[in-house]
Design a protein around this motif. Structure first.
Motif: not given
Lengths: 272, 272
Positions: A182-186
């Motif tokens: 969920w945290w992943d910018p990509f």
């Protein structure tokens, strides 16, 4: 966004860790949960034949077997043993009627992450022909980077996609678990890259503060994850398979399983 | 690989959290540690002038001020207040004679990470002209993804680099902290991308199991991070500035500061 289809709901068995497979299967049946994801340590308790019998008797479909993987080891013999163990897991998946074996790829035995990632690729390549013969697909599940030291050197969907493409088999895909990614910018770009290789979708939630690093997942709706947005992105790539609720949480384990299933159905309807 | 230069060793003040700035500065001076990174809550205890006096009296150089950032907020007035606070931090950095303000960019106030990342960019752009006037550079420090919900939506070096390039100022760079980035499959590629925008290099270690999610960092050599490899990659890009030892760990906080400094010097020599 419309609620997800109740016909896609799957109990990932770790969510009711204190239940045997029989209890879990009967629980699902009683509450009209059509799918179950089976863990290998639960199969071991009663054997594969009995497991299959129980699942069939309760009219359940198996969304996946958890888990293969754990490939990196310094000793070559040990790596071969693990590959053999993955083949057993493939057989179990096939026997239970699912075409997905989830891979938790394993931690690095030392500081050389790059070499460990190569061992993961080699392990997958060694298991793949056997998986293809058995009609089972291997699903690389990237784990949250906080598990890089003790569970999986494969930590992002970008990395899982790259591995999938390097190996390049129709029997290799990725599993998207919202807790891990969920945290992943990509994330959304990588869900697009994953496209039709997505083999599974797992839900739970990340609450603040996290109750525990390992047993720290919460019921959907109790945390910060925008689950519907991620589901929408996964569905846009054509994924329309089961949605597993996979929650590792001591407090949830310690409550009656029937209560967990009830909460899970409601949270699935409202927050997924 | 050769040990790092002792003349580059910096005490990040959070490592001796129970010490005042005076105690930390005198401790460094007594053990020939030439650099210190100063935290704002320690400056506040005694005021900026007194802080400067203490640092000068002990012959120390300031490697950075920790920390600016914390930009995302739903309320626009609140975002402006935070930008103002960042300007105060810039003034403090300039007054203490360092050209680096470390940014911990802040968590998202809601589930919309994409919007929060825009607020981070807007905040940085609003502070930059002021920073340039004061000869201070802003260093985006990507934090480990396990802090995405409560400390920073900027979670990987790839993301920090992208932000740096989008804003495109000579007074904006990135800070590489091994604890936050060691797990990243794209780490070495992104260190190359960062190139000469690297403004700081922080060391500690990741032990298994982690003693605590927040206060979980260990002394270099006590964990799984290949620190020399990361240092080598950073140095290859031309970084030759101070190396901060930044350890957030209750047990280390509770021991005598002099002992911590002694351990830190030894671990720096052997394991960095």
């Amino acid at each position: 966004m419309a609620s997800p289809d109740m016909n896609l709901l799957s109990l990932n068995q770790i969510t009711t860790e204190n239940w045997s497979l029989k209890e879990a299967a009967e629980g699902c049946s009683a509450q009209d949960i059509p799918w179950i994801s089976v863990w290998r340590h639960k199969i071991e308790e009663i054997g594969l034949k009995e497991s299959k019998k129980i699942i069939d008797a309760n009219g359940l479909k198996v969304s996946s077997v958890c888990r293969g993987g754990m490939f990196p080891a310094v000793d070559k013999e040990e790596r071969l043993r693990r590959i053999d163990d993955n083949k057993r897991a493939v057989e179990e998946a096939a026997e239970l009627g699912t075409d997905v074996l989830v891979l938790v790829c394993g931690p690095s035995p030392d500081k050389d992450l790059i070499r460990s990632r190569e061992w993961v690729r080699e392990g997958i390549e060694a298991v793949l022909p056997f998986a293809e013969q058995h009609g089972v697909k291997l699903g690389i599940e990237p784990l949250h980077p906080m598990y890089a030291a003790d569970r999986s050197v494969i930590t992002t969907l970008g990395e899982a996609n790259q591995l999938q493409q390097q190996v390049g088999s129709s029997h290799l895909g990725v599993v998207v678990d919202v807790f891990h990614v969920w945290w992943d910018p990509f994330l959304y770009r990588e869900i697009e890259h994953a496209g039709d290789t997505i083999l599974g979708f797992h839900v739970s939630d990340w609450s603040v503060p996290l109750p525990d690093m390992f047993k720290g997942r919460n019921m959907m709706g109790e945390g910060v994850i925008d689950i519907p947005r991620i589901r929408g992105a996964v569905e846009k790539q054509g994924y329309n398979g089961p949605i597993e609720v996979e929650i590792i949480n001591q407090a949830i384990w310690d409550q009656p399983g029937d209560q967990t299933l009830k909460q899970m159905k409601e949270a699935y309807h409202i927050h997924v």
